[in-house]
Each structure stands twice: as C-alpha cells, then as structure tokens.
Design a protein around this motif. Structure first.
Motif, mmCIF file in Angstrom:
data_model
loop_
_atom_site.group_PDB
_atom_site.id
_atom_site.type_symbol
_atom_site.label_atom_id
_atom_site.label_comp_id
_atom_site.label_asym_id
_atom_site.label_seq_id
_atom_site.Cartn_x
_atom_site.Cartn_y
_atom_site.Cartn_z
ATOM 1 N N THR A 157 1.014 -1.054 -0.042
ATOM 2 C CA THR A 157 0.488 -0.024 -0.179
ATOM 3 C C THR A 157 0.785 1.001 0.164
ATOM 4 O O THR A 157 0.249 2.146 0.205
ATOM 5 N N ALA A 158 2.709 1.366 0.265
ATOM 6 C CA ALA A 158 3.222 2.151 0.154
ATOM 7 C C ALA A 158 3.505 2.778 -1.153
ATOM 8 O O ALA A 158 3.989 2.129 -1.884
ATOM 9 N N ARG A 159 3.319 4.379 -1.590
ATOM 10 C CA ARG A 159 3.904 4.607 -2.875
ATOM 11 C C ARG A 159 4.432 6.072 -2.622
ATOM 12 O O ARG A 159 3.761 6.980 -1.550
ATOM 13 N N ILE A 160 5.276 6.192 -3.692
ATOM 14 C CA ILE A 160 5.684 7.663 -3.554
ATOM 15 C C ILE A 160 6.041 7.976 -4.594
ATOM 16 O O ILE A 160 6.721 6.828 -5.969
ATOM 17 N N THR A 161 5.416 9.384 -5.275
ATOM 18 C CA THR A 161 5.534 9.585 -6.675
ATOM 19 C C THR A 161 6.317 10.727 -6.519
ATOM 20 O O THR A 161 5.892 11.974 -6.007
ATOM 21 N N VAL A 162 7.585 11.231 -6.920
ATOM 22 C CA VAL A 162 7.927 12.298 -7.168
ATOM 23 C C VAL A 162 8.283 13.310 -9.138
ATOM 24 O O VAL A 162 8.152 12.255 -10.106
ATOM 25 N N SER A 163 7.737 14.231 -9.363
ATOM 26 C CA SER A 163 7.914 15.309 -10.744
ATOM 27 C C SER A 163 8.098 16.255 -9.923
ATOM 28 O O SER A 163 7.961 16.801 -8.887
ATOM 29 N N GLY A 164 8.488 16.804 -11.883
ATOM 30 C CA GLY A 164 9.058 18.736 -10.991
ATOM 31 C C GLY A 164 10.667 19.133 -11.505
ATOM 32 O O GLY A 164 11.622 17.140 -12.504
ATOM 33 N N PRO A 165 11.270 19.685 -12.245
ATOM 34 C CA PRO A 165 11.859 19.905 -12.822
ATOM 35 C C PRO A 165 13.524 19.780 -11.785
ATOM 36 O O PRO A 165 13.308 20.388 -11.024
ATOM 37 N N VAL A 166 14.407 19.138 -12.605
ATOM 38 C CA VAL A 166 15.768 19.552 -11.667
ATOM 39 C C VAL A 166 17.137 20.107 -13.002
ATOM 40 O O VAL A 166 17.207 19.242 -13.945
ATOM 41 N N SER A 167 17.348 20.597 -12.250
ATOM 42 C CA SER A 167 19.068 21.020 -12.663
ATOM 43 C C SER A 167 20.290 20.799 -11.997
ATOM 44 O O SER A 167 20.535 21.390 -10.972
ATOM 45 N N VAL A 168 21.526 20.829 -12.997
ATOM 46 C CA VAL A 168 22.307 20.874 -12.299
ATOM 47 C C VAL A 168 23.395 21.985 -12.589
ATOM 48 O O VAL A 168 23.480 22.231 -13.927
ATOM 49 N N ASP A 169 23.588 23.352 -12.005
ATOM 50 C CA ASP A 169 24.506 24.260 -12.515
ATOM 51 C C ASP A 169 25.871 24.128 -12.761
ATOM 52 O O ASP A 169 26.391 23.132 -12.670
ATOM 53 N N ALA A 170 27.121 25.595 -13.551
ATOM 54 C CA ALA A 170 28.705 25.212 -13.236
ATOM 55 C C ALA A 170 29.368 24.337 -12.288
ATOM 56 O O ALA A 170 29.971 23.592 -12.410
ATOM 57 N N GLU A 171 28.671 25.168 -11.186
ATOM 58 C CA GLU A 171 29.701 25.055 -9.785
ATOM 59 C C GLU A 171 29.063 23.415 -9.436
ATOM 60 O O GLU A 171 29.545 22.739 -8.207
ATOM 61 N N GLY A 172 28.246 22.587 -10.382
ATOM 62 C CA GLY A 172 27.684 21.593 -9.515
ATOM 63 C C GLY A 172 26.789 21.676 -8.478
ATOM 64 O O GLY A 172 26.121 20.722 -8.049
ATOM 65 N N LEU A 173 25.796 23.144 -8.076
ATOM 66 C CA LEU A 173 25.285 22.729 -7.221
ATOM 67 C C LEU A 173 23.630 22.328 -7.939
ATOM 68 O O LEU A 173 23.677 22.401 -9.509
ATOM 69 N N ILE A 174 22.717 21.465 -7.200
ATOM 70 C CA ILE A 174 21.570 20.935 -7.715
ATOM 71 C C ILE A 174 20.224 22.028 -7.215
ATOM 72 O O ILE A 174 20.181 22.737 -6.343
ATOM 73 N N ASP A 175 19.617 22.628 -8.636
ATOM 74 C CA ASP A 175 18.330 23.239 -8.543
ATOM 75 C C ASP A 175 17.005 22.606 -8.930
ATOM 76 O O ASP A 175 17.537 21.530 -9.760
ATOM 77 N N ALA A 176 15.882 22.434 -7.643
ATOM 78 C CA ALA A 176 14.959 21.987 -7.962
ATOM 79 C C ALA A 176 14.132 21.940 -7.504
ATOM 80 O O ALA A 176 13.758 22.951 -6.256
ATOM 81 N N SER A 177 12.604 21.935 -8.654
ATOM 82 C CA SER A 177 10.900 22.009 -7.722
ATOM 83 C C SER A 177 10.152 20.822 -7.977
ATOM 84 O O SER A 177 10.132 20.803 -8.799
ATOM 85 N N LEU A 178 10.032 20.615 -6.980
ATOM 86 C CA LEU A 178 9.821 18.845 -6.922
ATOM 87 C C LEU A 178 8.219 18.723 -6.192
ATOM 88 O O LEU A 178 8.318 19.424 -5.173
ATOM 89 N N THR A 179 7.457 17.904 -6.623
ATOM 90 C CA THR A 179 6.691 17.626 -5.704
ATOM 91 C C THR A 179 6.524 16.550 -5.482
ATOM 92 O O THR A 179 6.425 15.471 -6.266
ATOM 93 N N LEU A 206 2.750 10.757 -1.240
ATOM 94 C CA LEU A 206 2.105 9.803 -0.706
ATOM 95 C C LEU A 206 1.473 8.990 -0.809
ATOM 96 O O LEU A 206 0.365 9.493 -0.164
ATOM 97 N N LYS A 207 1.175 7.862 -0.974
ATOM 98 C CA LYS A 207 -0.001 7.275 -0.378
ATOM 99 C C LYS A 207 0.521 6.361 0.621
ATOM 100 O O LYS A 207 1.289 5.383 0.892
ATOM 101 N N ASP A 208 -0.375 6.599 1.657
ATOM 102 C CA ASP A 208 0.146 5.563 3.573
ATOM 103 C C ASP A 208 0.951 5.456 3.519
ATOM 104 O O ASP A 208 2.034 5.052 3.914
ATOM 105 N N PRO A 209 1.283 7.520 4.327
ATOM 106 C CA PRO A 209 2.442 8.136 4.765
ATOM 107 C C PRO A 209 3.168 6.642 5.984
ATOM 108 O O PRO A 209 4.417 6.351 6.114
ATOM 109 N N LYS A 210 2.361 5.984 6.695
ATOM 110 C CA LYS A 210 2.734 4.831 7.986
ATOM 111 C C LYS A 210 3.505 3.557 7.051
ATOM 112 O O LYS A 210 4.379 3.313 7.747
#
Length: 332
Positions: free
Chosen positions: A247-269, A272-276
């Motif tokens: 019954t447990a489920r994790i779903t991730v969506s959204g953009p991810v990028s890595v800049d010239a210095e190697g730092l991550i930028d992301a805006s994800l959603t 969760l299904k059945d957090p326990k």
C-alpha cells in the motif's frame, strides 16, 4: 477475325509482361538483399579493425546474415568488447536481430545472457535474464525509438578469484523506451518484483518493489552525440517517478538541474500514499534514523492518507515545505 478472337493473345502478352516485370523486380530485390548482406559483413569487419587499431578488441563471433528472401536476419554466437587501456570489458551470449520484409526499418533483436562487465571503480558484474528483447524503429540521424523488454533479471558480482559471488538483485520484469522529442530525449520505463539483497546494501532490509517513470533529458540528442564528462550544466524534467510496495507509494515529479558549479536546483512535488507504510519501509532501510523517520511521518500522516509535499532545492540547499533538510554537496 472478330474482337473476341484477339483477346486471348492480348491477355497472354499482358500476362507475359507482368511475369517478366515480376522476375526483374525479384532479381533487383535479390541483388539488393545480397549486396546489403555483404556490405554489413564488410562494415562490421572494418569497425572491428578500427577499434583494433586503438588497442580495443571487439567482435561478433561467427557473424552470419540469413533469412532470404522473406527477412533480413543478423546473428552471432557472442558479442565481446575489451579495452585494456581503459580497463573496461563486456561480453554477452548469442545475438539475433530480425527485420521482416514488411517492416525493414523496425528490427527486433534477442540477446542471450549473461552480460559480464568490468569497469574501473566497480566490481566485475554478472547480469543474466530469462528473456531480453529490443525493438528499434530506424530513422536518421537518431532512431525514432529504442525499446527494451526483459523477464527474469538477476545480478551478482563476478569475482576474478576463488571467492564466492554475491547476489545483488532480481526482478521479475523490466521495460524501457527511449525516444527523441526535438532535441530532447524522453525515457519511459518500469520494473516489477525488484528484490535487492540486504547484504549488497549493508544489511539494510527492503521489501519487493515496483516502479515506473517518465523522464526527459534536456538537449539529450547532443549529449548522445558527444557524451559529457560531467553532470554539470545538465537538466532533466521528471514527469513522474513512482516507487511502491504493497500500500506504500512515493511519487516524485518536477524539474531538476545542475549548474556550472555542480549545485543542484529542483522544484519537486512528492506525493505519498499510506505515509505510515512508507515510514515502516524507510525505517527498515535506514534503521539508524528510524525514530526520526517515524516522528516525521507521524506528522505527515495527519495531512491525510495521500498527502502532497513540495521539495525545493536552491543552490544545493534542500527544504521540504518549511522544514530545512540540509545542503547537498556539489556534483562533479
């Protein structure tokens, strides 16, 4: 002589012309088939010779072309690649690719295991399967799509000494498809009944997992033509990454990028299904943080059985909603 008397000779002449046309057409097709067969063998020999001049041993043992006249079949007993300078090696079992006369630009290939690999920084691997099939829709400069489907996957280490191999994983099925969309490359894939051996991940316990996803690699066509040496400057758009067990489920969506210095930028959603149930799985996988996980997910469970949370990463600094999660080290 009446017109009815003239019809049989005319009909016979037409049939003769039709038969002659078909014979010529078949002769042209036959000539083309055997020309392509010979050309393929020649180009394969040239490719092996070019690699050999660079100190790389590669080959498709006992390469054969068959199937005339209804198909074009390429087969070999095994495929091998060995680069001593780069300390990279790979080999598989038999290979068989078939293109029917009705679909010459959509060949279907079967590959027999095992796949044995060796590369710097990782142990030698032995990957096997019950059945593996690939389908390519040929186009230029990139295929319209490349699909891969497998059943009965398993992987283990392949020691070069007398030590016993370690089982790594097994999966009932797996599938994936790559498809160019403009200058981007889209990937859709899934797997089922994935079991990871606890010994392979430091004794951590995970249940059988199912997963699916769709990801777009930005500017992927150029990256395939000239593979980058770094993740810096790259970006992906996650339409959906889904991981579930029971019954447990994790779903991730959204953009991810890595800049010239190697730092991550992301805006994800993150949904969760059945957090326990999710907390129970994570607690078994990360037992040293089990109490913190249970406390955190107890609060999330108050949002309902299927809560949705924003995960933001700005210049490597991550936060889940208003909760700071720390900083991610720059990627190489």
């Amino acid at each position: 002589m009446t017109s009815s008397d003239e019809r049989p000779p005319r009909l016979r002449r037409r049939l003769l012309w039709l038969a002659a046309f078909l014979v010529v057409l078949f002769a042209i097709y036959s000539g083309g088939w055997f020309y392509l067969a010979e050309r393929l063998k020649t180009e394969a020999d040239r490719a092996v010779a070019r690699l050999g001049s660079k100190g790389i041993a590669a080959g498709c043992a006992n390469l054969a072309v068959s199937g005339y006249p209804v198909s074009f079949t390429v087969s070999c007993d095994n495929i091998a690649y060995e680069d001593d300078a780069g300390k990279v090696a790979a080999s598989t079992g038999s290979f068989n690719a078939v293109a029917d006369i009705t679909g010459p630009l959509s060949p279907v290939a079967d590959l027999r295991g095992p796949l044995r690999t060796m590369a710097p920084g990782m142990p030698p691997l032995w990957i096997d399967w019950d059945q593996l099939q690939a389908n390519v829709k040929v186009s230029w400069p990139l295929p319209r799509s490349v699909s891969l489907w497998a059943e009965g996957l398993s992987g283990q280490t392949d020691p070069q000494d007398d030590t016993d191999p370690m089982q790594l994983f097994s999966a009932g099925k797996a599938a994936g498809q790559l498809q160019p969309i403009g200058q981007d490359i889209n990937y859709i894939g899934s797997f089922g009944d994935l079991e990871i051996n606890a010994d392979a991940i430091g004794g951590r316990a995970l249940p059988a997992l199912d997963g699916s996803g769709e990801v777009t690699l930005k500017n992927g066509a150029a990256l395939i033509a000239a593979p980058p040496k770094s993740l810096r400057g790259q970006s992906i758009d996650i339409a959906k990454l889904d991981l579930s067990s029971g019954t447990a489920r994790i779903t991730v969506s959204g953009p991810v990028s890595v800049d010239a210095e190697g730092l991550i930028d992301a805006s994800l959603t993150i949904k969760l299904k059945d957090p326990k149930a999710v907390a129970a799985i994570l607690g078994g996988a990360i037992p040293e943080h089990k109490s913190e996980i249970e406390q955190g997910f107890a609060g999330i469970a108050m949002l309902g059985k299927e809560p949705s949370l924003p995960l933001r990463i700005v210049k490597g600094k991550a936060s889940l909603g208003f909760i700071p999660l720390g900083k991610i080290k720059p990627l190489e």
